[in-house]
Design an enzyme around this catalytic site. Structure first.
Site, PDB file in Angstrom:
ATOM      1  N   TRP A 101       3.901  70.232 149.203  1.00  0.00           N
ATOM      2  CA  TRP A 101       5.008  69.421 149.744  1.00  0.00           C
ATOM      3  C   TRP A 101       6.357  69.905 149.233  1.00  0.00           C
ATOM      4  O   TRP A 101       7.346  69.938 149.963  1.00  0.00           O
ATOM      5  CB  TRP A 101       4.802  67.943 149.426  1.00  0.00           C
ATOM      6  CG  TRP A 101       3.597  67.371 150.106  1.00  0.00           C
ATOM      7  CD1 TRP A 101       2.503  66.819 149.504  1.00  0.00           C
ATOM      8  CD2 TRP A 101       3.339  67.299 151.521  1.00  0.00           C
ATOM      9  NE1 TRP A 101       1.594  66.423 150.454  1.00  0.00           N
ATOM     10  CE2 TRP A 101       2.071  66.707 151.685  1.00  0.00           C
ATOM     11  CE3 TRP A 101       4.055  67.694 152.656  1.00  0.00           C
ATOM     12  CZ2 TRP A 101       1.504  66.485 152.948  1.00  0.00           C
ATOM     13  CZ3 TRP A 101       3.492  67.473 153.913  1.00  0.00           C
ATOM     14  CH2 TRP A 101       2.236  66.878 154.038  1.00  0.00           C
ATOM     15  N   ASP A 171      10.930  63.477 145.792  1.00  0.00           N
ATOM     16  CA  ASP A 171       9.957  62.963 146.755  1.00  0.00           C
ATOM     17  C   ASP A 171       8.907  62.207 145.935  1.00  0.00           C
ATOM     18  O   ASP A 171       8.185  62.810 145.136  1.00  0.00           O
ATOM     19  CB  ASP A 171       9.323  64.146 147.496  1.00  0.00           C
ATOM     20  CG  ASP A 171       8.179  63.745 148.427  1.00  0.00           C
ATOM     21  OD1 ASP A 171       7.815  62.553 148.476  1.00  0.00           O
ATOM     22  OD2 ASP A 171       7.643  64.646 149.113  1.00  0.00           O
ATOM     23  N   LYS A 195       1.454  56.158 151.708  1.00  0.00           N
ATOM     24  CA  LYS A 195       0.579  56.485 150.591  1.00  0.00           C
ATOM     25  C   LYS A 195       0.353  55.232 149.732  1.00  0.00           C
ATOM     26  O   LYS A 195      -0.763  54.855 149.472  1.00  0.00           O
ATOM     27  CB  LYS A 195       1.179  57.607 149.736  1.00  0.00           C
ATOM     28  CG  LYS A 195       1.588  58.844 150.530  1.00  0.00           C
ATOM     29  CD  LYS A 195       0.390  59.682 150.957  1.00  0.00           C
ATOM     30  CE  LYS A 195       0.711  60.651 152.089  1.00  0.00           C
ATOM     31  NZ  LYS A 195       1.590  61.754 151.763  1.00  0.00           N
TER      32      LYS A 195
HETATM   33  C1  LIG Z   1       2.171  62.868 152.528  1.00  0.00           C
HETATM   34  C2  LIG Z   1       3.310  63.492 151.832  1.00  0.00           C
HETATM   35  C3  LIG Z   1       4.394  64.044 152.532  1.00  0.00           C
HETATM   36  C4  LIG Z   1       4.444  64.102 154.043  1.00  0.00           C
HETATM   37  O1  LIG Z   1       4.641  62.852 154.557  1.00  0.00           O
HETATM   38  P1  LIG Z   1       4.862  62.601 156.113  1.00  0.00           P
HETATM   39  O2  LIG Z   1       5.288  61.171 156.126  1.00  0.00           O
HETATM   40  O3  LIG Z   1       3.571  62.862 156.793  1.00  0.00           O
HETATM   41  O4  LIG Z   1       5.933  63.513 156.578  1.00  0.00           O
HETATM   42  C5  LIG Z   1       5.437  64.564 151.804  1.00  0.00           C
HETATM   43  N1  LIG Z   1       5.438  64.535 150.456  1.00  0.00           N
HETATM   44  C6  LIG Z   1       4.420  64.009 149.756  1.00  0.00           C
HETATM   45  C7  LIG Z   1       4.476  64.005 148.272  1.00  0.00           C
HETATM   46  C8  LIG Z   1       3.331  63.475 150.412  1.00  0.00           C
HETATM   47  O5  LIG Z   1       2.307  62.953 149.708  1.00  0.00           O
END
Ligand SMILES: *Cc1c(COP(=O)(O)O)cnc(C)c1O
Length: 360
Positions: A101, A171, A195
């Site tokens: 990511w 993030d 998540k």
């Molecule tokens: C799942 C995830 C993403 C991507 O998320 P989307 O909402 O599908 O774009 C980005 N960063 C992390 C850390 C993730 O776990």
């Protein structure tokens, strides 16, 4: 009705209480005679839903007044572009590459300016967090970027990098609200909610006010400017209203559990059960160095692909689902987010012990 223990990395398990409440309100939200799904986002009841959600989130995280909370769309992945488009005033940013990511965010940022990979753990398949105490931070970097919890590899920053005074952007998709956080140490904290908070379709961005300006990359779409959404209090266009409503219910649930300090304690207790077992097992092994282990995503392997597949299959039949590791790493991964009950982890470990005995 029969519910499974869902170890999915995302979309993931939600608190059962929240789902039950949502079900009870499905046809008639608090006497309005309609579902929240059918409601104008400019109506009084929805205004209250979004304002209450924001207020509860602010309380849970202790968000200072000089930060805005935005409820946006496009997932965490759209932020990979929005961040550089809005924040790269000098056209330079530093990225710490601790997994897929972070790498995706870095690659996206390169489209809009100079993105430097100043540290990486790619040399050992992202099984650790690099030492970030004295990195070669670029003098004119607009920000330093991290993915705080690496969903796929199961690592977590236990201390934030020394950004040498530069703005930190994080993030936190897979560790959102899993423990207390000092928001003032970040310029931007963001994450997709699917998540650890709510249904897919909402991304929450917590951003310091001075970073919200009109001085964005030329050509940045209106919908991709933080200022658009900050000025309109997340109601510039139709927001993901039902998703925000569920997030709001999860915030209430978290408050009822005792807030983020209590969640941290619970999450540590849950993760310890699984990690302790992995450390003593002769069959299963964790894949991450101990000091960087995530409380949320726990990858493990048997070292034998056929046995991994057999385990995933038998576990699913026993009601422990979505334990297959990410397609890029293989093996297994148990995501044990806030809403995974302690009992789910205990039962999983009991099942793993039994599997180990049967497959020696
Ligand atoms: C799942 C995830 C993403 C991507 O998320 P989307 O909402 O599908 O774009 C980005 N960063 C992390 C850390 C993730 O776990």
């Amino acid at each position: 009705m029969s519910r499974v223990y869902n170890f999915s990395a995302g979309p993931a398990v939600l608190p059962e209480e929240v789902l039950q409440e949502a079900a009870a309100e499905m046809l008639d939200y608090k006497g309005t005679g309609m579902s929240v799904m059918e409601m104008s986002h400019r109506s009084k009841p929805f205004e209250e839903i979004i304002n209450t959600a924001e207020a509860d989130l602010r309380e849970l995280m202790g968000i200072p007044d000089n930060y805005k909370v935005l409820f946006l769309q496009g997932g965490a992945s759209l932020q990979f572009a929005m961040i550089p488009m809005n924040l790269m005033k000098n056209g330079v940013a530093d990225y710490i590459i601790t997994g897929q990511w972070a790498k995706k965010a870095y690659q996206e940022a390169k489209k809009y300016g100079t993105a430097n990979a100043i540290a990486s753990s790619a040399d050992k398949t992202f099984s650790y967090i690099p030492d970030c105490s004295d990195l070669p931070i670029s003098e004119n970097a607009d920000y330093v970027y991290i993915c705080e919890n690496n969903t796929i590899y199961g690592t977590k920053f236990k201390t934030l990098p020394n950004t040498k005074g530069k703005t930190l952007v994080a993030d936190v998709s897979s560790c959102f609200l899993s423990e207390p956080v000092d928001v003032s140490r970040y310029g931007v904290i963001y994450g997709g909610v699917q998540k650890n908070i709510g249904p897919a379709g909402v991304v929450i961005v917590i951003i310091r006010e001075d970073l919200i300006t009109e001085d964005v990359l030329a050509g940045t779409p209106t919908m991709m400017q933080y200022k658009t959404h900050a000025d309109a209090k997340s109601l510039y266009n139709t927001p993901p209203a039902y998703g925000i409503y569920i997030c709001g219910k999860v915030f209430k649930w978290l408050k009822k559990q005792g807030g983020l300090a209590a969640m941290k304690e619970r999450n540590e207790k849950k993760a310890k059960i699984l990690y302790d077992f992995l450390d003593e097992s002769k069959l299963f092994k964790g894949t991450v160095v101990k000091e960087d282990r995530s409380l949320m995503n726990v990858p493990f392997v048997t070292g034998n692909e056929e046995l991994d597949a057999k385990f995933v299959k038998e576990a699913a039949a026993a009601g422990f689902v979505n334990l297959k590791g990410h397609r890029s790493v293989g093996g297994m991964r148990a995501s044990i987010y806030n809403a995974m009950p302690l009992e789910g982890v205990e039962k999983l470990v009991a099942f793993m012990k039994k599997f180990e005995e049967e497959n020696q």
